[in-house]
Scaffold this motif. Structure first.
Motif, PDB file in Angstrom:
ATOM      1  N   THR A 238       2.499   1.819  -3.405  1.00 38.78           N
ATOM      2  CA  THR A 238       1.528   2.284  -4.396  1.00 38.78           C
ATOM      3  C   THR A 238       1.352   3.795  -4.292  1.00 38.78           C
ATOM      4  O   THR A 238       1.368   4.515  -5.307  1.00 38.78           O
ATOM      5  N   ARG A 239       1.204   4.266  -3.081  1.00 39.13           N
ATOM      6  CA  ARG A 239       0.952   5.696  -2.856  1.00 39.13           C
ATOM      7  C   ARG A 239       2.216   6.534  -3.042  1.00 39.13           C
ATOM      8  O   ARG A 239       2.167   7.638  -3.586  1.00 39.13           O
TER       9      ARG A 239
ATOM     10  N   GLN B 181      -9.433  -2.735  -3.748  1.00 46.51           N
ATOM     11  CA  GLN B 181      -8.751  -2.566  -2.464  1.00 46.51           C
ATOM     12  C   GLN B 181      -7.244  -2.725  -2.599  1.00 46.51           C
ATOM     13  O   GLN B 181      -6.746  -3.796  -2.946  1.00 46.51           O
ATOM     14  N   GLU B 182      -6.507  -1.664  -2.306  1.00 47.09           N
ATOM     15  CA  GLU B 182      -5.051  -1.733  -2.351  1.00 47.09           C
ATOM     16  C   GLU B 182      -4.541  -2.698  -1.279  1.00 47.09           C
ATOM     17  O   GLU B 182      -5.040  -2.716  -0.161  1.00 47.09           O
ATOM     18  N   GLY B 183      -3.571  -3.505  -1.630  1.00 44.03           N
ATOM     19  CA  GLY B 183      -2.991  -4.444  -0.682  1.00 44.03           C
ATOM     20  C   GLY B 183      -3.723  -5.763  -0.577  1.00 44.03           C
ATOM     21  O   GLY B 183      -3.232  -6.691   0.073  1.00 44.03           O
TER      22      GLY B 183
ATOM     23  N   GLY C 158      -6.412  -3.156  -6.706  1.00 38.81           N
ATOM     24  CA  GLY C 158      -6.108  -1.735  -6.679  1.00 38.81           C
ATOM     25  C   GLY C 158      -6.821  -0.978  -7.782  1.00 38.81           C
ATOM     26  O   GLY C 158      -7.944  -1.331  -8.179  1.00 38.81           O
TER      27      GLY C 158
ATOM     28  N   ILE D 271       0.838  -1.209   0.000  1.00 31.92           N
ATOM     29  CA  ILE D 271       0.000   0.000   0.000  1.00 31.92           C
ATOM     30  C   ILE D 271       0.866   1.249   0.000  1.00 31.92           C
ATOM     31  O   ILE D 271       0.624   2.195  -0.758  1.00 31.92           O
TER      32      ILE D 271
END
Length: 282
Positions: free
Chosen positions: A101-102, A159-161, A134, A98
């Motif tokens: 990604t950000r 959903q990320e992760g 994601g 996560i």
């Protein structure tokens, strides 16, 4: 053009498969000889990760852990071209996936975690399973390329992760499976049974085929409709441990399971299905 960082057994076979499909692939590995070994197949090997990622539209990563991924990507990032996507096949923590990604989005790049249930041979043959989750626009854009790397690309939504979490859950099951097989072999040995006979049993009666149905039963929480009562399962666990103790053999998994069974029996669930021991996991 693609870049690939991390030439272990999985990464090197991913690269070989890409080359067989006519892709241009630039490779790097901390131990340079592993990258150089792929030049005979048509890869372009670099001693410097910055050079390896230059001009690459996509940068694939198969490394050890979160810290290694962060370290390698930070070092290589000076060579990232604008708009490049980082596709990470490393098994990492959910938190790490996560955060990356950000972080890389804030730097103007796309990061997609795509862990796999694939061994080296799967990577070479483009079979097995790859997980993603994601940003669905990102996944839709890159799914065609990812699908060529694996037998099955599984998209678990926005959903990320989530892909990372499911990869870890799957690996946990594999660890448990191997430990269970070790106990089964140990118990068979106690009784003078050859491993080949145990393999014959499992080839004929395949307990793995029951996993989806067992998981479905657990998630439906129909524990009051037993197919194998907890009391009876605990009795069998006792027989296993007694036989092992008499032979001075240690079982890894069964004693822990028996302890949990005793706790649920004490709560009054002895006549429920034995899978009630998983109730608190729901």
């Amino acid at each position: 053009m693609k870049a690939f960082l991390g030439m272990g057994l999985l990464g090197s076979n991913f690269v070989k498969a890409m080359l067989q499909k006519g892709e241009t692939v630039q490779v790097w590995n901390r131990t340079a000889t592993k990258a150089k070994a792929l030049e005979q197949y048509g890869a372009k090997a670099f001693d410097n990760s910055v050079e390896a990622v230059q001009d690459a539209d996509s940068i694939h990563v198969t490394l050890k852990d979160d810290a290694t991924v962060d370290e390698v990507l930070a070092a290589a990032s000076k060579g990232f071209q604008p708009g490049a996507i980082i596709i990470d096949h490393t098994t990492t923590s959910v938190k790490g996936a996560i955060q990356r990604t950000r972080y890389w989005k804030s730097k103007g790049f796309t990061y997609l975690h795509a862990p796999v249930f694939m061994g080296p041979q799967n990577a070479l043959e483009s079979t097995g399973f790859m997980l993603v989750s994601g940003d669905q626009a990102v996944i839709e854009k890159h799914s065609p390329a990812l699908a060529t790397m694996t037998g099955k690309l599984i998209n678990f939504g926005e959903q990320e992760g989530k892909a990372s979490a499911l990869k870890l859950s799957g690996n946990l099951f594999l660890l448990s499976l191997t430990a269970g097989l070790a106990d089964a072999l140990a118990l068979a040995k106690v009784h003078g049974i050859a491993p080949s006979d145990l393999l014959t049993l499992f080839n004929t009666w395949n307990p793995g085929a029951a996993v989806p149905a067992r998981l479905k039963k657990i998630t439906e929480a129909t524990f009051n409709e037993p197919s194998w009562e907890l009391n009876m399962a605990r009795k069998d666990a006792g027989l296993m441990m007694d036989a092992a103790t008499e032979a001075s053999t240690t079982l890894t998994v069964v004693p822990g399971i028996a302890k949990v069974m005793d706790q649920w029996i004490a709560k009054g669930h002895g006549r429920d299905d034995w899978s009630v021991i998983a109730k608190d996991s729901l």
